[in-house]
Motif scaffolding. Structure first.
Motif, short mmCIF file in Angstrom:
data_model
loop_
_atom_site.label_atom_id
_atom_site.label_comp_id
_atom_site.label_asym_id
_atom_site.label_seq_id
_atom_site.Cartn_x
_atom_site.Cartn_y
_atom_site.Cartn_z
N UNK A 1 2.46 89.43 22.57
CA UNK A 1 3.29 89.37 21.37
C UNK A 1 4.68 88.85 21.69
N UNK A 2 5.08 87.78 21.02
CA UNK A 2 6.38 87.16 21.27
C UNK A 2 7.32 87.38 20.08
N UNK A 3 7.41 88.62 19.63
CA UNK A 3 8.26 88.94 18.48
C UNK A 3 8.82 90.35 18.69
N UNK B 1 8.98 93.98 24.30
CA UNK B 1 7.69 93.42 23.92
C UNK B 1 6.61 93.62 24.97
N UNK B 2 7.00 93.70 26.27
CA UNK B 2 6.01 93.67 27.36
C UNK B 2 5.16 92.41 27.27
N UNK B 3 5.73 91.34 26.75
CA UNK B 3 4.97 90.10 26.54
C UNK B 3 4.22 89.72 27.80
N UNK C 1 9.34 81.98 20.40
CA UNK C 1 9.01 83.08 19.50
C UNK C 1 10.01 84.21 19.60
N UNK C 2 10.41 84.54 20.83
CA UNK C 2 11.40 85.60 21.03
C UNK C 2 12.76 85.21 20.46
N UNK D 1 16.53 87.19 19.89
CA UNK D 1 16.76 87.54 21.30
C UNK D 1 17.78 86.58 21.93
N UNK D 2 18.77 87.15 22.61
CA UNK D 2 19.75 86.36 23.35
C UNK D 2 19.73 86.67 24.85
N UNK D 3 19.15 87.80 25.23
CA UNK D 3 18.99 88.16 26.65
C UNK D 3 17.55 88.58 26.88
N UNK D 4 17.04 88.22 28.04
CA UNK D 4 15.61 88.41 28.30
C UNK D 4 15.39 88.78 29.76
#
Length: 407
Positions: free
Chosen positions: A325-327, A316-318, A129-130, A135-138
């Motif tokens: 939330x994964x967006x 996101x603080x997923x 989802x991210x 998203x390329x860095x997490x």
């Protein structure tokens, strides 16, 4: 833009309309169609390139931004707390839910029972989802293990995500997230375990780049937080803080005193705390998903942060309990609608400022020569669209380390 140059590139992107996110007004402006030369995973040149390349990709006048960076997530966990969400909506208080085995300790129990491989498999749909939101860095935090073995397991699972997807992972140790049940009533003893056993082991195995603490009335106090920060710095790790989310304990100022990468949540941050962040260069990370999900009313001090020119990141603080939330683009929308940020502020919040929050201000989050070729190609006409429209597929492709990951 650079003058024409002759160089052999690994990849050239043509007809790219760039939103560079460099500092200043130009960073948010859309360029005329141009070219990006990529070599050895980095941006080598931008402009009219007189060159040859092993590969050429026509962006067809689509928008090219830095790859988005989600600088605060808890994507590794087991269990599901949708039932708790339903119970809360029916008016059942959190204390009663916790007494029935719910709350964060239910996630801890499920995470402890899961293997490293299971944690990776459970995380992949969230990660996907991210990725779809550019998203390329997490950043991925531990914090649902709360024991030496289980915190290490979470951090190893986080890094293993790179074996399954094109993504850069920055693992953060958050062992001081909550008090494990076996240490009930003995918070100082648990902090001693974190400082004397968990942090040294994580540092020795190079499993994390930073250490985080939930400094809050329902987490750990200022003195306990400082003990963790001292241990982190002593072992060569950077610090971050979950601070001023529910009250003002001074955790953000403490984070700044230890040259923290970021202070996150910060709804109750005051002038003293903002000035401390400004002085240290610590990023203020805003987490509108948790604010929304918990129906909070205390807004973060956006005007104060602007006044003191504190860089604001958006993430996101997923996590399963307070922000499922994964967006990341949804968080950009919430940043505008709930916190009053501008679309430019939210875009900086997931690019250059998010890079700074992870310690990569000099290599990610901007499109300029020398930076990593982590890019996103979008079928949108204006960068405000990221914060404006939701639910429409806009991402055409991602590049991580100069390599394509087509959507």
């Amino acid at each position: 833009m650079q003058q024409p140059t002759t160089q052999l590139f690994d990849l050239v992107l043509t007809n790219a309309r760039i939103v560079s996110m460099i500092s200043g007004d130009d960073g948010y402006q859309v360029s005329q169609a141009t070219e990006i030369g990529i070599k050895d995973g980095r941006i080598a040149a931008i402009g009219e390139l007189n060159s040859s390349a092993a590969n050429v990709f026509d962006c067809q006048n689509k928008l090219v931004t830095p790859g988005f960076i989600d600088c605060h997530t808890h994507v590794i966990y087991a269990g599901n707390r949708a039932n708790e969400f339903e119970m809360r909506l029916k008016g059942i208080p959190y204390q009663e839910i916790a007494q029935q085995g719910g709350g964060i300790l239910s996630t801890v129990k499920a995470t402890r029972q899961a293997s490293q491989e299971q944690l990776v498999e459970l995380a992949l749909p969230r990660l996907d989802g991210l990725l779809r939101s550019g998203v390329t860095s997490l950043e991925v935090k531990s914090g649902y293990g709360l024991s030496l073995a289980d915190e290490l397991k979470m951090l190893r699972a986080a890094k293993a995500l790179e074996d399954h997807r094109k993504i850069r992972i920055s693992p953060t140790l958050l062992a001081a997230h909550a008090l494990p049940p076996e240490f009930a009533g003995r918070a100082d003893d648990y902090i001693r375990l974190v400082c004397q056993e968990i942090i040294p082991c994580v540092a020795e195995e190079k499993l994390a780049t930073s250490v985080d603490v939930f400094c809050e009335s329902i987490g750990f106090n200022l003195q306990q937080t400082e003990r963790v920060f001292e241990a982190a710095v002593a072992h060569g790790l950077r610090v971050k803080g979950h601070t001023e989310q529910l009250s003002n304990l001074g955790g953000s100022a403490l984070t700044a005193r230890y040259n923290g990468l970021s202070a996150d949540h910060i709804e109750y941050l005051d002038t003293t705390g903002v000035e401390a962040l400004a002085k240290s260069g610590t990023v203020a990370t805003l987490l509108p998903g948790a604010f929304y999900f918990l129906k909070e009313t205390q807004l973060p001090p956006i005007e104060l942060l602007r006044k003191h020119q504190v860089p604001m990141a958006i993430a996101t603080d997923l996590n399963p309990g307070t922000s499922p939330f994964a967006d990341l683009t949804m968080m950009m929308n919430m940043g505008c609608t709930l916190f009053g940020l501008t679309p430019e502020e939210t875009l900086r919040g997931v690019t250059c400022h998010a890079a700074k929050a992870l310690g990569y201000a000099e290599s990610r989050g901007q499109i300029q020569p020398g930076f990593d070729a982590d890019l996103a190609i979008w079928d949108v006409s204006h960068p405000a669209d990221f914060s404006y429209q939701q639910g429409v597929d806009r991402l055409s492709a991602r590049l991580v380390n100069g390599e394509f990951d087509h959507v």
